[in-house]
Design a protein around this motif. Structure first.
Motif, short mmCIF file in Angstrom:
data_model
loop_
_atom_site.label_atom_id
_atom_site.label_comp_id
_atom_site.label_asym_id
_atom_site.label_seq_id
_atom_site.Cartn_x
_atom_site.Cartn_y
_atom_site.Cartn_z
N VAL A 12 49.83 44.84 6.63
CA VAL A 12 49.72 46.10 5.90
C VAL A 12 50.85 47.00 6.38
CG1 VAL A 12 48.04 46.95 7.59
CG2 VAL A 12 48.27 48.10 5.38
N TYR A 13 51.54 47.61 5.42
CA TYR A 13 52.64 48.52 5.72
C TYR A 13 52.17 49.95 5.40
CZ TYR A 13 55.66 44.39 5.79
OH TYR A 13 56.23 43.17 6.09
N PHE A 20 51.64 46.58 10.35
CA PHE A 20 50.51 46.18 11.18
C PHE A 20 49.90 44.90 10.63
CE2 PHE A 20 50.82 50.79 11.49
CZ PHE A 20 50.67 51.03 12.85
N SER A 21 49.22 44.16 11.49
CA SER A 21 48.41 43.05 11.02
C SER A 21 47.10 43.60 10.45
CB SER A 21 48.09 42.09 12.17
OG SER A 21 49.27 41.48 12.67
N SER A 22 46.48 42.85 9.56
CA SER A 22 45.17 43.26 9.04
C SER A 22 44.20 43.44 10.20
CB SER A 22 44.62 42.19 8.08
OG SER A 22 45.39 42.11 6.92
N ASN A 23 43.50 44.53 10.19
CA ASN A 23 42.49 44.90 11.20
C ASN A 23 43.06 45.26 12.57
OD1 ASN A 23 40.00 44.98 9.86
ND2 ASN A 23 39.92 42.75 9.80
N GLU A 24 44.38 45.35 12.67
CA GLU A 24 44.98 45.78 13.93
C GLU A 24 44.66 47.25 14.21
OE1 GLU A 24 49.41 46.17 16.06
OE2 GLU A 24 49.19 45.12 14.14
N ILE A 25 44.70 48.08 13.18
CA ILE A 25 44.41 49.50 13.36
C ILE A 25 42.95 49.71 13.74
CG2 ILE A 25 44.25 51.72 12.16
CD1 ILE A 25 46.79 50.99 10.65
N LEU A 26 42.05 49.00 13.07
CA LEU A 26 40.63 49.12 13.41
C LEU A 26 40.39 48.72 14.86
CD1 LEU A 26 37.63 49.48 12.78
CD2 LEU A 26 37.59 47.13 11.93
N THR A 27 41.03 47.65 15.31
CA THR A 27 40.86 47.18 16.69
C THR A 27 41.24 48.25 17.70
OG1 THR A 27 41.32 44.90 15.97
CG2 THR A 27 41.45 45.36 18.33
N LYS A 28 42.30 48.99 17.41
CA LYS A 28 42.72 50.06 18.32
C LYS A 28 41.66 51.15 18.40
CE LYS A 28 47.70 49.31 17.78
NZ LYS A 28 47.91 48.85 19.16
N ASP A 265 41.46 59.04 3.00
CA ASP A 265 40.88 59.18 4.34
C ASP A 265 40.95 57.85 5.08
OD1 ASP A 265 37.47 58.34 4.16
OD2 ASP A 265 38.87 58.13 2.51
N LEU A 266 40.80 57.92 6.39
CA LEU A 266 40.92 56.75 7.25
C LEU A 266 39.81 55.74 6.98
CD1 LEU A 266 42.24 55.34 9.73
CD2 LEU A 266 40.65 56.65 11.16
N GLN A 267 38.59 56.22 6.79
CA GLN A 267 37.45 55.33 6.57
C GLN A 267 37.66 54.43 5.36
OE1 GLN A 267 32.76 56.16 6.60
NE2 GLN A 267 33.75 56.98 4.78
N SER A 268 38.19 54.97 4.30
CA SER A 268 38.42 54.18 3.08
C SER A 268 39.45 53.09 3.33
CB SER A 268 38.89 55.10 1.94
OG SER A 268 37.90 56.04 1.60
N ASP A 273 40.76 47.35 4.39
CA ASP A 273 41.53 46.46 5.28
C ASP A 273 40.60 45.50 6.04
OD1 ASP A 273 43.97 45.62 6.58
OD2 ASP A 273 43.31 46.72 8.35
N PHE A 274 39.40 45.97 6.40
CA PHE A 274 38.47 45.18 7.20
C PHE A 274 38.09 43.89 6.49
CE2 PHE A 274 33.93 44.74 8.82
CZ PHE A 274 34.30 44.15 10.01
N PHE A 275 37.60 44.00 5.27
CA PHE A 275 37.13 42.81 4.56
C PHE A 275 38.29 41.98 4.02
CE2 PHE A 275 33.42 45.54 4.66
CZ PHE A 275 32.46 44.65 5.11
N ASN A 276 39.43 42.62 3.79
CA ASN A 276 40.62 41.87 3.44
C ASN A 276 41.05 40.98 4.61
OD1 ASN A 276 42.93 41.39 1.59
ND2 ASN A 276 44.10 42.35 3.23
#
Length: 390
Positions: A12-13, A20-28, A265-268, A273-276
């Motif tokens: 994801v750009y 970033f890799s998918s779910n990299e941002i969520l992991t942080k 928003d971030l949540q959206s 990104d999570f399920f992708n």
């Protein structure tokens, strides 16, 4: 705080250029621990309450006017606290310009609605002009102005005394106040959702079988989580302001056709990104050794991260954890205990040259297959015990 995200394969750009890799941002975000502070301060309620108290209204109470500056200072304290988080976390640490303009600076843009104690004498303002409400400043162009530090509204008791231009300016101020607060409120709502929805789903459902879940298992976990938890994914409203496609250039200077989505928003963004990422086995997991979350980027499934140990930096959680996990299974599980003893016995035969390397490798494949069948209860333990020792 709107931002564009561009999705392509497992990447994801953000704003076209931050990859970033998918779910990299969520992991942080999963590796942060701000929730306790947010709940102790009742931060969501405080921001919503302050938003209404700081708007300028015709029917403002005397108490509200007297405490107005305190409300402004309280709001800025919370803003500064949240800004420190934004400064550390993606995507905001990439796309926001720091330092972020303060609430005081914004209100100074509408100083006509606040007391200044100058009796309309603005001709002789310089550095020495100081009073309860503020002080004189000179900008880079050499123009002097009075900068407010203390805010006390001067609201007409009858709004009919305002001309249309002033009413429009007052409405603009209130709109700006609402926009600013809504951005911080949205971030706090998103953060709470990360910790109370995404995190328990990752910890208690997504890794239920200790391997990558297939599409049917993901559906089963998703349904079960939503049914058993009051805070769940069904209550997330994924807001996309626009959707389209755009060609970007990847790190190899090749064109790639990306989904282009404008998120409000971030949540959206994280929801999408999570399920992708899950579909492509890019999933966050919690290390069974150190307890930190790490991202599995497809390929082999891991239960331990590759972070170096504090006391042994040449080793990782994955090095130590896998061995400890194996040792625990050999101590507590009769099937693994039997396998381990048989492996050691056959390896000793090989070392004493009573077995060739090819014979040992053949037995090893046979023993692993037999062990897995015993675990799956396809073979009775007594039969397994007898066969693996041959």
């Amino acid at each position: 705080m709107d931002f564009y995200a561009y999705f392509w394969n497992n990447e994801v750009y953000i704003q076209e250029k931050y990859r970033f890799s998918s779910n990299e941002i969520l992991t942080k975000y999963l590796n942060t621990n701000y929730l306790k502070k947010i709940e102790e301060l009742d931060l969501l309620y405080q921001l919503c309450s302050l938003q209404e108290k700081i708007k300028l209204k015709e029917d403002m109470s005397y108490d509200n006017i007297e405490k107005y500056d305190k409300y402004v200072q309280d709001a800025q304290y919370y803003f500064d606290m949240i800004n420190k988080c934004l400064h550390r976390l993606p995507p905001y640490n990439k796309i926001l310009k720091f330092p972020i303009i303060t609430l005081s600076d914004l209100l100074n843009g509408f100083c006509i609605f606040f007391e200044d104690g100058l009796d309309d004498d603005y001709d002789n303002i310089d550095w020495s002009t100081v009073n309860k409400y503020g002080s004189g400043e000179i900008d880079e162009s050499g123009h002097s102005h009075f900068h407010l530090h203390y805010f006390q509204p001067k609201i007409e008791s009858d709004w009919n005394n305002y001309d249309l231009d002033l009413l429009e300016e007052l409405n603009q101020l209130n709109k700006i106040i609402e926009i600013i607060f809504s951005r911080y409120i949205s971030f706090i709502k998103s953060y709470i959702s990360i910790q109370k929805v995404f995190r328990p789903f990752v910890e208690n459902y997504l890794h239920m079988k200790g391997t990558f879940p297939n599409e049917h298992e993901v559906a089963e976990y998703f349904s079960g989580f939503n049914k058993n938890n009051s805070k769940n994914f069904e209550k997330i409203n994924c807001q996309m302001k626009s959707f389209g496609y755009k060609v970007l250039i990847d790190e190899n200077k090749k064109p790639i056709l990306c989904e282009q989505i404008l998120f409000s928003d971030l949540q959206s963004f994280l929801f999408y990104d999570f399920f992708n990422g899950i579909r492509n086995n890019y999933i966050p997991n919690k290390c069974k050794h150190c307890g930190k979350f790490f991202l599995i980027r497809g390929g082999k499934y891991f239960s331990y991260c590759d972070n170096p140990l504090k006391d042994e930096p040449d080793k990782t959680c994955r090095d130590v954890g896998s061995r400890r996990h194996y040792d625990d299974k050999c101590k507590n599980d009769p099937i693994w205990q039997t396998y381990n003893r048989a492996y050691k016995a056959h390896y000793a035969r090989y070392m004493k040259k009573k077995m060739t390397i090819s014979e040992f490798e053949k037995w090893s494949r046979f023993a692993s297959s037999l062990r897995d069948k015993a675990i799956a209860r396809e073979v009775e333990f007594e039969q397994y015990y007898a066969d693996i020792r041959k």
